[in-house]
Enzyme design. Structure first.
Site, PDB file in Angstrom:
ATOM      1  N   HIS A  11      12.963   1.294 -41.564  1.00  0.00           N
ATOM      2  CA  HIS A  11      13.580   0.229 -40.777  1.00  0.00           C
ATOM      3  C   HIS A  11      13.095  -1.140 -41.259  1.00  0.00           C
ATOM      4  CE1 HIS A  11      14.036   3.683 -38.060  1.00  0.00           C
ATOM      5  NE2 HIS A  11      15.074   3.039 -37.556  1.00  0.00           N
TER       6      HIS A  11
ATOM      7  N   ASP B 216      22.370   6.327 -43.206  1.00  0.00           N
ATOM      8  CA  ASP B 216      21.540   5.838 -42.110  1.00  0.00           C
ATOM      9  C   ASP B 216      22.016   4.409 -41.837  1.00  0.00           C
ATOM     10  OD1 ASP B 216      19.599   5.691 -40.163  1.00  0.00           O
ATOM     11  OD2 ASP B 216      17.994   6.414 -41.454  1.00  0.00           O
TER      12      ASP B 216
END
Length: 973
Positions: free
Chosen positions: A224, A298
């Site tokens: 992330h 993702d």
């Protein structure tokens, strides 16, 4: 011809990809109908609408008007193919989703990260255990059930894709983002758990998504925030990280999510994200591994990929690499423009676009979007928090909690009468459910851990210390480690005490400990949920077996797969009714009956417990200690004067022990043989059997106290003093002391009193005055000492006692009466029965105080034929001997000490119990009953005598037996 070949290829693809799992309900049997629908929809879509199908955007269920408008604009103007929902609540989500779907030309695929259930993203929804917890479970069928339940919740909320399971093999304990989200470090175990979870999820009609391809388990970087690098060789990745995907593909996995990783051995371009890599997605996943399901990126906003290039270019690169669905694009219009441009300049062919869009449409068909229906709002929250979910959640934790060290078989804890137990809480989260559950089994005292010297001094009086590490259960990423101060404290305690360490965090916490040599017992409970804490306490005390195994290695010689199996030792456990064949909805009908008893002033308060098959399934409190407004509400640890229940809770077990251990004493022994002073009396030939059966012609009751009152009906100064002294040392109430020799007078009165003229059943307290003396003479010890040391302490009946005012705060003792005829005060903490009070509160017929949970223990011991907590208290044949009616032909229903079901229409039970059942009732409103046939224990405690004992409405209204009948009606046939 080209189109025909393409359609044939698609049909083959359907059969190949999903036909390998014939039990998968997502596989449609009508491939032709599916293909017809897909082609029909595709043909009607414009190029822009087709490209829009590739995008799945985020929608916040707690969104403000601006965010809702933004999503609606994307649906209206960009024709997006799906939504992934994030934070909020289920009702808001359902309403938003119905609105969004109503706008869309083609119903949208709805996805959510719900790895451990909808609660990963939504409030008011169910939280199942994390993958690491599930990884500790040996029984894969339970893991499959977890997947199924999560799938059912998703389906109920209109979610078609669960972005789970996470199949990363967590070989790096320092992994900041996977950790608890992984099933563990062992390739084969992770694979078996992942396949089971996937099958369960897809059996509910929800598509599973294996992630994070090609493997995010061994990294110390959060994708992330940055692009993690996986440095392993292609051979290592193929044998470890890719292994679960191969097995899942063979078992019909619907989709894969590709991670943002730098994998040099699979992608030659330096620092190139795997989510944009054709070599990884097309060449490896599609061509080499043969995966033909949907491929998701993702989230494209994550820094692991977002830093690589600009919005739009990233999306195009991801599509060209072989992804089908572009998840959470940073800029959908810009990305669509880039893809359109590439389509127009032939960089993207029609076949390539159709391949992905038709796969997306196929998925929509399989989840029923060809016949879309809005989400039904009625009962939504209830449907997402079901009783069957509670049952499964309990089973999951019971099977996961792992004992990894058990020196000297410290677990489960036995010989409670020899244990003095302290509990120390480490960590920054609550350990209250754990402590409360521990206290259900015996005395456990909490010692604060704020200062070592304080702890050291406080622990001197304890021989066993239970240490719990409690940290937040809010999500898998919360801190789980010991602090340096906690490690130091634990080490100091372990050097001087027997310690059981229970960590309610992921097992990697044990890596913090330099040594576990001095710690006798170590348990890993994985999470700090209420259920985990309660089940862990039950395992410590042997109410449950220990079954789990470590999903990861944690140092100090503790390896993946380790787990010590420990059997249960027949102590009461605590669970939900359905697990023992009781309908909870029917059972809770007793709530209304109990509440009516309180509301109609039949009793100020009630403690009520039901157990079946060794499990407490109902334990509720009603009302207050008294009718006064500011009175204490009834609490679980409040103690009641149980009155005549004392007969079977105190005198009877001691008598049974004597009979079975002394060959010269039997139920046929005469009173003159038991107590020589009865030789020559009118009672010398009465047998023990006759006395205990209330068939001895003894008077029912003698009001001994009356003779000690003066003419004004006050305690006479001849017999009482308002201050203690050597002569006046029997405390019958506050500031009232009886002469020390009066109990001898009571015995003399009983011995000399006349017998009833007619032989027959007549309930009497007098046998228990006599037998109290016999027991005390036999053992040369007082009755209270004997019952405490021989039964209450070993059974863990830590709230059962005579004279509770000496042990417990008054706020924990329920008052029994405002006595206006003898003691002239509120009787609280002192026995209500006057005769027992005149024996210093210690009567054979009355005087015990207890709570429902404690009484259930001794009744369960009786039910288990004298065995409880790995200890033989009484022989089965002794229990059978006393639980028998000897004079039923004479109309006497009584056993030896135990009351038994009625022989006619009226009696002490609902009339629906077995004839093997037994129990007793008490004057203060108490009642307990056990039934071997149904393995039931029922305890009802009340103080119906407050403020006055004159009118017994509980008995008149059949409250206790009506409740008993409802319990039997709740049994699932």
């Amino acid at each position: 011809m080209r189109n025909i070949l393409y359609i044939s290829l698609i049909i083959f693809s359907i059969n190949f990809s999903f036909g390998q799992n014939s039990t998968n309900p997502l596989v449609t049997k009508d491939a032709i109908a599916q293909q017809k629908w897909v082609d029909s929809v595709y043909t009607k879509l414009t190029l822009k609408e087709r490209i829009g199908q590739l995008f799945m955007v985020r929608a916040m269920t707690s969104a403000n008007t601006r965010d809702v408008t933004a999503v609606k604009n994307l649906i209206k103007n960009n024709h997006i193919g799906g939504i992934i929902y994030s934070k909020g609540g289920p009702v808001k989500l359902a309403k938003l989703n119905n609105s969004y779907q109503g706008m869309s030309k083609v119903p949208m695929l709805i996805g959510m990260d719900a790895e451990w259930g909808l609660s990963m993203r939504l409030d008011s929804t169910y939280a199942f255990p994390w993958n690491m917890t599930l990884g500790a479970i040996k029984d894969k069928a339970l893991v499959e059930q977890a997947g199924k339940h999560i799938g059912e919740h998703c389906k109920r909320l209109g979610i078609h894709f669960n972005f789970g399971p996470d199949v990363d093999i967590n070989t790096n304990p320092k992994n900041p983002i996977i950790g608890n989200r992984s099933f563990g470090e062992d390739r084969d175990e992770v694979t078996e758990h992942a396949v089971a979870f996937m099958k369960g999820l897809q059996s509910a009609g929800v598509m599973a998504t294996g992630k994070h391809f090609p493997g995010h388990g061994d990294t110390e970087t959060d994708s992330h925030k940055a692009l993690p690098t996986i440095t392993f060789s292609e051979k290592r990745i193929d044998s470890i990280e890719l292994y679960p995907y191969k097995k899942m593909i063979k078992n019909g996995m619907e989709s894969v999510m590709v991670a943002h990783l730098n994998v040099p051995s699979l992608e030659s371009r330096p620092d190139f994200p795997s989510s944009l890599s054709k070599a990884i997605i097309t060449d490896l996943l599609k061509d080499k591994m043969g995966f033909e399901g949907l491929i998701f990126t993702d989230a494209l906003e994550m820094k692991g990929v977002a830093n690589f290039s600009s919005p739009g270019d990233i999306d195009l690169a991801a599509f060209l690499a072989g992804n089908d669905i572009l998840l959470i694009s940073e800029d959908v219009p810009k990305a669509m423009a880039k893809i359109t441009e590439a389509y127009n300049n032939k960089t993207i062919t029609e076949e390539r676009l159709a391949y992905s869009v038709k796969k997306i449409l196929m998925s929509k068909y399989k989840v029923g979007l060809n016949k879309y229906k809005p989400i039904e709002l009625a009962n939504l929250v209830n449907d997402l928090n079901r009783l069957e979910d509670d049952i499964l959640n309990e089973e999951l934790f019971e099977n996961a909690i792992t004992v990894v060290k058990n020196d000297k078989d410290i677990l489960p804890l036995r010989d409670l009468d020899k244990k003095s137990i302290a509990y120390i809480k480490l960590g920054d989260d609550s350990g209250t459910p754990f402590l409360n559950e521990l206290k259900k089994y015996t005395k456990v005292h909490e010692v604060r851990s704020d200062a070592y010297e304080f702890v050291k001094n406080k622990l001197d009086s304890y021989n066993t210390v239970i240490v719990g590490l409690h940290r937040s259960n809010a999500n898998p990423w919360k801190s789980y480690s010991f602090t340096s101060q906690e490690i130091q404290l634990l080490d100091s305690i372990a050097k001087n005490h027997t310690v059981i360490l229970d960590v309610f965090v992921k097992p990697y916490a044990l890596l913090d400990l330099p040594s576990v040599e001095n710690i006798e017992g170590i348990m890993v409970s994985y999470q700090n949920s209420v259920v985990s804490q309660e089940k862990s306490a039950q395992i410590i005390f042997g109410a449950l077996a220990a079954k789990g195994k470590l999903p990861v290695s944690v140092g100090n010689g503790l390896h993946v797969g380790d787990g010590i199996s420990i059997n249960s030792i027949s102590r009461l456990g605590y669970t939900v009714p359905e697990r023992v064949g009781i309908d909870s909805k029917k059972l809770h009908k007793i709530d209304a009956v109990a509440q009516r008893a309180v509301d109609d002033h039949m009793t100020p308060g009630i403690q009520l417990l039901v157990a079946r098959k060794g499990k407490v399934i109902y334990n509720q409190n009603f009302g207050k200690h008294t009718y006064e407004k500011d009175s204490e509400p009834v609490k679980f640890n409040d103690v009641y004067d149980v009155a005549s229940l004392t007969k079977i809770l105190s005198s009877l077990p001691l008598l049974m022990e004597i009979v079975e251990q002394d060959d010269e004493i039997s139920i046929n022994s005469k009173l003159s043989n038991l107590l020589p002073e009865y030789v020559g009396s009118n009672k010398e030939n009465i047998t023990l059997k006759e006395m205990l059966s209330h068939y001895a012609r003894l008077k029912p009751w003698i009001p001994f106290y009356v003779a000690t009152l003066d003419s004004a009906k006050q305690p006479s100064s001849e017999y009482y003093s308002n201050a203690p002294s050597e002569l006046f040392n029997i405390k019958v109430a506050n500031n009232i002391y009886l002469k020390r020799d009066y109990p001898d007078t009571i015995q003399k009165i009983i011995k000399e009193t006349d017998l009833l003229t007619k032989t027959g059943y007549r309930y009497s307290d007098l046998p228990y005055y006599i037998l109290k003396k016999f027991i005390e003479v036999y053992y040369d010890r007082t009755l209270d000492y004997l019952i405490q040391t021989k039964f209450y302490e070993p059974l863990g009946m830590n709230l059962s006692t005579y004279n509770p005012y000496l042990k417990f705060p008054m706020k924990d003792i329920v008052p029994t009466e405002n006595d206006t005829y003898y003691r002239h005060q509120v009787v609280q903490g002192y026995v209500h029965d006057m005769g027992a009070a005149m024996q210093n509160g210690i009567g054979g017929h009355a005087g015990v105080f207890s709570n429902a949970n404690d009484i259930a223990k001794i009744m369960q011991m009786y039910l288990q034929k004298g065995f409880y907590g790995d200890k033989r208290f009484l022989k089965p044949e002794t229990i059978d001997m006393f639980n028998k009616t000897y004079y039923s032909s004479k109309g006497n229903r009584r056993g030896l000490g135990f009351d038994k079901p009625q022989l006619g229409k009226s009696g002490p039970t609902c009339g629906c119990v077995s004839m093997k059942s037994f129990g007793h009732s008490g004057f203060t409103g108490t009642y307990t009953w056990a039934d071997p046939d149904e393995e039931l224990v029922y305890v009802f405690l009340a103080n119906r005598t407050y403020p006055s004992a004159e009118i017994n409405m509980l008995l008149r209204e059949n409250i206790r037996t009506d409740i008993q009948e409802l319990i039997y009606e709740a049994i699932i046939k």
